[in-house]
Design a protein around this motif. Structure first.
Motif, PDB file in Angstrom:
ATOM      1  N   VAL A  26      25.034  31.270  34.756  1.00 50.42           N
ATOM      2  CA  VAL A  26      25.897  30.190  33.776  1.00 50.42           C
ATOM      3  C   VAL A  26      27.595  30.561  34.403  1.00 50.42           C
ATOM      4  O   VAL A  26      27.960  31.420  34.384  1.00 50.42           O
ATOM      5  N   TYR A 103      25.384  35.787  43.434  1.00 51.35           N
ATOM      6  CA  TYR A 103      24.286  34.701  43.964  1.00 51.35           C
ATOM      7  C   TYR A 103      24.617  34.636  45.528  1.00 51.35           C
ATOM      8  O   TYR A 103      24.884  33.757  46.047  1.00 51.35           O
ATOM      9  N   ASP A 125      41.657  38.555  40.248  1.00 50.64           N
ATOM     10  CA  ASP A 125      40.392  37.589  40.386  1.00 50.64           C
ATOM     11  C   ASP A 125      40.386  36.708  39.320  1.00 50.64           C
ATOM     12  O   ASP A 125      40.886  37.362  38.134  1.00 50.64           O
ATOM     13  N   ASP A 126      39.714  35.333  39.281  1.00 45.00           N
ATOM     14  CA  ASP A 126      39.590  34.911  38.152  1.00 45.00           C
ATOM     15  C   ASP A 126      38.331  35.444  37.146  1.00 45.00           C
ATOM     16  O   ASP A 126      38.641  35.626  36.012  1.00 45.00           O
ATOM     17  N   VAL A 127      37.373  35.587  37.603  1.00 41.88           N
ATOM     18  CA  VAL A 127      36.206  36.410  37.000  1.00 41.88           C
ATOM     19  C   VAL A 127      35.622  37.559  37.700  1.00 41.88           C
ATOM     20  O   VAL A 127      35.359  37.402  39.075  1.00 41.88           O
ATOM     21  N   ILE A 128      35.313  38.446  36.919  1.00 41.21           N
ATOM     22  CA  ILE A 128      34.564  39.590  37.497  1.00 41.21           C
ATOM     23  C   ILE A 128      33.110  39.649  36.988  1.00 41.21           C
ATOM     24  O   ILE A 128      33.049  39.372  35.719  1.00 41.21           O
ATOM     25  N   ALA A 129      32.244  39.484  37.922  1.00 41.27           N
ATOM     26  CA  ALA A 129      30.730  39.378  37.505  1.00 41.27           C
ATOM     27  C   ALA A 129      29.997  40.766  37.743  1.00 41.27           C
ATOM     28  O   ALA A 129      30.225  41.760  37.072  1.00 41.27           O
TER      29      ALA A 129
HETATM   30  P1  AMP Z   1      30.941  39.255  41.518  1.00 40.39           P
HETATM   31  O1  AMP Z   1      31.376  39.625  43.118  1.00 40.39           O
HETATM   32  O2  AMP Z   1      29.591  39.427  41.362  1.00 40.39           O
HETATM   33  O3  AMP Z   1      32.026  40.248  40.606  1.00 40.39           O
HETATM   34  O4  AMP Z   1      31.548  37.608  41.524  1.00 40.39           O
HETATM   35  C1  AMP Z   1      32.773  37.605  41.403  1.00 40.39           C
HETATM   36  C2  AMP Z   1      33.314  36.210  42.183  1.00 40.39           C
HETATM   37  O5  AMP Z   1      32.102  35.296  42.000  1.00 40.39           O
HETATM   38  C3  AMP Z   1      34.377  35.769  41.708  1.00 40.39           C
HETATM   39  O6  AMP Z   1      35.169  35.456  42.838  1.00 40.39           O
HETATM   40  C4  AMP Z   1      34.055  34.765  40.649  1.00 40.39           C
HETATM   41  O7  AMP Z   1      35.164  33.741  40.812  1.00 40.39           O
HETATM   42  C5  AMP Z   1      32.708  34.310  41.218  1.00 40.39           C
HETATM   43  N1  AMP Z   1      31.748  34.251  40.074  1.00 40.39           N
HETATM   44  C6  AMP Z   1      30.686  35.263  39.958  1.00 40.39           C
HETATM   45  N2  AMP Z   1      29.912  34.741  39.154  1.00 40.39           N
HETATM   46  C7  AMP Z   1      30.373  33.976  38.163  1.00 40.39           C
HETATM   47  C8  AMP Z   1      30.353  33.185  37.001  1.00 40.39           C
HETATM   48  N3  AMP Z   1      29.127  33.469  36.321  1.00 40.39           N
HETATM   49  N4  AMP Z   1      31.052  32.082  36.629  1.00 40.39           N
HETATM   50  C9  AMP Z   1      32.222  31.922  37.346  1.00 40.39           C
HETATM   51  N5  AMP Z   1      32.606  32.748  38.511  1.00 40.39           N
HETATM   52  C10 AMP Z   1      31.499  33.638  39.015  1.00 40.39           C
END
Ligand code: AMP
Length: 176
Positions: A26, A103, A125-129
């Motif tokens: 999502v 992903y 960053d904008d989002v941490i996943a």
């Molecule tokens: P992560 O390395 O898994 O923390 O992923 C963070 C990076 O992937 C960030 O640069 C986000 O912009 C992007 N990202 C990962 N998952 C999402 C999500 N569900 N929604 C928006 N951006 C995501």
């Protein structure tokens, strides 16, 4: 409006896009927040307050949505701005780190003279996943001798517990 109400109003303008970029993810689409001038300013105001207490010299922001919040934050806090980019984009001598994403797999580069030893940086960053991207950013900063003052995100996907991969302070404005 108090801070909680302001954050709730920001949540209302972030769009969920199911199954992007692949089935089961999502995607938190902040473009719907960015195109709304009141919401964009409110997000930057709150983000600046959130990060303002952390003494730093530079903002290190992650391509590409990290630039959208990282550059105005650097300007508002009077800090230098350093872009972390996908491979092959930076013209000077770089350092590189490969990492796994929610992903897939990815790689980030930084100019090797962008952060000098002992400098304190905010990683934005904008989002941490899952935290993999931010973790890679921290590695690059530390390889150059920099000190991570804090990691800061507009949005945290708390259920993925990405913050547990990061050493030090982790700040986020909007939680899911
Ligand atoms: P992560 O390395 O898994 O923390 O992923 C963070 C990076 O992937 C960030 O640069 C986000 O912009 C992007 N990202 C990962 N998952 C999402 C999500 N569900 N929604 C928006 N951006 C995501």
């Amino acid at each position: 409006m108090n801070v909680e109400e302001s954050v709730t109003s920001l949540k209302a303008v972030i769009r969920d896009v199911p199954d992007f970029p692949k089935p089961g993810i999502v995607f938190k689409d902040i473009t719907t927040l960015l195109k709304n001038p009141k919401a964009f300013r409110r997000a930057l105001d709150l983000f600046t307050v959130l990060c303002g207490d952390h003494l730093a010299d530079k903002v290190v922001a992650i391509e590409s949505r990290g630039f959208i919040v990282g550059a105005p934050l650097a300007d508002r806090l009077g800090l230098g701005f350093v872009p972390l980019r996908k491979p092959g984009k930076l013209p000077g001598k770089t350092m590189r780190h490969t990492y796994t994403l929610e992903y897939g797999e990815d790689c980030l580069e930084i100019h090797d003279d962008a952060v000098t030893p002992g400098e304190r940086v905010l990683i934005v960053d904008d989002v941490i996943a899952t935290g993999g991207t931010a973790c890679a950013a921290g590695e690059l900063v530390r390889k150059l001798g920099g000190v991570v003052a804090a990691y800061a995100f507009l949005v945290e996907l708390s259920f993925l517990d990405g913050r547990s991969r990061l050493e030090g302070d982790v700040l986020s404005l909007i939680h899911y």
